[in-house]
Design a protein around this motif. Sequence first.
Motif, PDB file in Angstrom:
ATOM      1  N   VAL A  60       0.809  -1.096   0.021  1.00 18.80           N
ATOM      2  CA  VAL A  60       0.003  -0.037  -0.069  1.00 18.80           C
ATOM      3  C   VAL A  60       0.812   1.281   0.064  1.00 18.80           C
ATOM      4  N   ALA A  61       0.614   2.058  -0.662  1.00 18.01           N
ATOM      5  CA  ALA A  61       1.347   3.462  -0.669  1.00 18.01           C
ATOM      6  C   ALA A  61       0.248   4.374  -0.385  1.00 18.01           C
ATOM      7  N   GLU A  62       0.702   5.191   0.553  1.00 17.67           N
ATOM      8  CA  GLU A  62      -0.417   6.084   1.260  1.00 17.67           C
ATOM      9  C   GLU A  62       0.354   7.476   1.845  1.00 17.67           C
ATOM     10  N   ALA A  63      -0.721   8.381   1.975  1.00 14.48           N
ATOM     11  CA  ALA A  63      -0.275   9.605   2.564  1.00 14.48           C
ATOM     12  C   ALA A  63      -0.360   9.475   4.242  1.00 14.48           C
ATOM     13  N   LEU A  64       0.771   9.968   4.988  1.00 12.21           N
ATOM     14  CA  LEU A  64       0.390  10.024   6.119  1.00 12.21           C
ATOM     15  C   LEU A  64       0.685  11.322   6.804  1.00 12.21           C
ATOM     16  N   ARG A  65      -0.287  11.867   7.709  1.00 11.14           N
ATOM     17  CA  ARG A  65      -0.504  12.831   8.403  1.00 11.14           C
ATOM     18  C   ARG A  65      -0.007  12.625   9.900  1.00 11.14           C
ATOM     19  N   ALA A  66       1.171  13.277  10.428  1.00 11.67           N
ATOM     20  CA  ALA A  66       2.039  13.090  11.520  1.00 11.67           C
ATOM     21  C   ALA A  66       2.112  14.194  12.175  1.00 11.67           C
ATOM     22  N   ARG A  67       2.286  14.233  13.347  1.00  6.77           N
ATOM     23  CA  ARG A  67       2.091  15.559  14.574  1.00  6.77           C
ATOM     24  C   ARG A  67       3.518  15.034  15.312  1.00  6.77           C
ATOM     25  N   VAL A  74       9.559   9.462   4.447  1.00  5.28           N
ATOM     26  CA  VAL A  74       9.136   8.147   3.976  1.00  5.28           C
ATOM     27  C   VAL A  74       9.265   7.014   4.906  1.00  5.28           C
ATOM     28  N   HIS A  75       8.059   6.448   5.437  1.00  7.03           N
ATOM     29  CA  HIS A  75       8.087   5.269   6.163  1.00  7.03           C
ATOM     30  C   HIS A  75       7.578   3.946   5.678  1.00  7.03           C
ATOM     31  N   THR A  76       8.217   3.086   6.112  1.00 14.09           N
ATOM     32  CA  THR A  76       8.074   1.701   5.628  1.00 14.09           C
ATOM     33  C   THR A  76       7.295   0.906   6.811  1.00 14.09           C
ATOM     34  N   LEU A  77       6.093   0.307   7.046  1.00 14.57           N
ATOM     35  CA  LEU A  77       5.313  -0.015   8.244  1.00 14.57           C
ATOM     36  C   LEU A  77       4.802  -1.101   7.707  1.00 14.57           C
ATOM     37  N   THR A  78       4.615  -2.153   8.742  1.00 20.03           N
ATOM     38  CA  THR A  78       3.893  -3.460   8.637  1.00 20.03           C
ATOM     39  C   THR A  78       2.658  -3.046   8.930  1.00 20.03           C
ATOM     40  N   ALA A  79       1.631  -4.142   8.632  1.00 18.44           N
ATOM     41  CA  ALA A  79       0.415  -4.131   8.893  1.00 18.44           C
ATOM     42  C   ALA A  79       0.125  -3.460  10.206  1.00 18.44           C
ATOM     43  N   ALA A  80       0.719  -4.189  11.354  1.00 18.99           N
ATOM     44  CA  ALA A  80       0.472  -3.926  12.488  1.00 18.99           C
ATOM     45  C   ALA A  80       0.897  -2.483  12.911  1.00 18.99           C
ATOM     46  N   GLU A  81       2.057  -2.101  12.442  1.00 22.34           N
ATOM     47  CA  GLU A  81       2.428  -0.820  12.749  1.00 22.34           C
ATOM     48  C   GLU A  81       1.465   0.381  11.847  1.00 22.34           C
ATOM     49  N   LEU A 138       8.780  11.271  -3.949  1.00 19.43           N
ATOM     50  CA  LEU A 138       8.246  10.161  -4.729  1.00 19.43           C
ATOM     51  C   LEU A 138       9.339   9.334  -5.360  1.00 19.43           C
ATOM     52  N   PRO A 139      10.387   9.674  -5.725  1.00 19.62           N
ATOM     53  CA  PRO A 139      11.537   8.533  -6.263  1.00 19.62           C
ATOM     54  C   PRO A 139      11.713   7.581  -5.086  1.00 19.62           C
ATOM     55  N   GLU A 140      12.043   7.990  -3.927  1.00 26.90           N
ATOM     56  CA  GLU A 140      12.318   7.269  -2.754  1.00 26.90           C
ATOM     57  C   GLU A 140      10.922   6.315  -2.586  1.00 26.90           C
ATOM     58  N   LEU A 141       9.865   6.785  -2.705  1.00 27.00           N
ATOM     59  CA  LEU A 141       8.722   5.924  -2.275  1.00 27.00           C
ATOM     60  C   LEU A 141       8.571   4.894  -3.359  1.00 27.00           C
ATOM     61  N   ILE A 142       8.591   5.374  -4.738  1.00 28.55           N
ATOM     62  CA  ILE A 142       8.550   4.408  -5.859  1.00 28.55           C
ATOM     63  C   ILE A 142       9.710   3.444  -5.918  1.00 28.55           C
ATOM     64  N   ASP A 143      10.906   3.810  -5.532  1.00 25.78           N
ATOM     65  CA  ASP A 143      11.896   2.608  -5.301  1.00 25.78           C
ATOM     66  C   ASP A 143      11.595   1.756  -4.126  1.00 25.78           C
ATOM     67  N   ARG A 144      11.043   2.121  -3.104  1.00 28.24           N
ATOM     68  CA  ARG A 144      10.721   1.208  -1.969  1.00 28.24           C
ATOM     69  C   ARG A 144       9.748   0.331  -2.175  1.00 28.24           C
ATOM     70  N   ILE A 145       8.655   0.890  -2.923  1.00 27.45           N
ATOM     71  CA  ILE A 145       7.529  -0.002  -3.421  1.00 27.45           C
ATOM     72  C   ILE A 145       7.811  -1.075  -4.271  1.00 27.45           C
ATOM     73  N   ALA A 146       8.714  -0.643  -5.364  1.00 28.45           N
ATOM     74  CA  ALA A 146       9.410  -1.684  -6.420  1.00 28.45           C
ATOM     75  C   ALA A 146      10.038  -2.491  -5.703  1.00 28.45           C
ATOM     76  N   ALA A 147      11.016  -2.316  -4.866  1.00 27.13           N
ATOM     77  CA  ALA A 147      11.842  -3.426  -4.018  1.00 27.13           C
ATOM     78  C   ALA A 147      10.868  -4.327  -3.227  1.00 27.13           C
ATOM     79  N   SER A 148       9.759  -3.718  -2.823  1.00 28.38           N
ATOM     80  CA  SER A 148       8.745  -4.719  -1.899  1.00 28.38           C
ATOM     81  C   SER A 148       8.172  -5.573  -3.359  1.00 28.38           C
ATOM     82  N   VAL A 149       7.926  -5.239  -4.487  1.00 29.60           N
ATOM     83  CA  VAL A 149       7.182  -6.287  -5.304  1.00 29.60           C
ATOM     84  C   VAL A 149       8.162  -7.053  -5.625  1.00 29.60           C
TER      85      VAL A 149
END
Length: 159
Positions: A60-67, A74-81, A138-149
């Motif tokens: 899943v690629a998603e926007a995250l609002r953090a405070r 960019v974050h990589t999270l497990t389902a639980a995280e 975006l380039p880092e996000l795309i690279d992380r997703i491609a690596a996961s795939v």
Amino acid sequence: MSARVVVIGVGNPLRGDDGVGPAAVEALRGRVPDGTVLAVSDGEPARVLELWRGADTVVVAEALRARPARPGRVHTLTAAEAASRTTGTASTHAFGLGECLALAEALDRLPPRLVVHAVEVADMELGARMSEAVRSALPELIDRIAASVRQAHERDHGG
């Protein structure tokens, strides 16, 4: 037989930084192994659950609002995280990813493997353009997703 790998870009491209997930999925076309399902969703839980039905691996690629916010991080999270970090967060979706994951767990519809790649965002106003910080991530996000795939396909092919 090959395992099913699904990539879902969650978000709304008409809401500035919220379009980061769909933008990443569009950039992946032609960059991932054949048979990888690339989909975009508004995040509505029933539609997300239907998109990943029968998948062995979901990315899943998603926007995250953090405070406090660090737009572009960019974050990589497990389902639980992801469930613990995104439940109740501000979202342009009726329900956030955390609620979607909780529903999937309650219905026993979580995929065997799920990873979330999320980018911290700033501006999600209707009509806004994607911020420079998120566009730069975006380039880092795309690279992380491609690596996961790739890892999912290698794992499923014994490599």
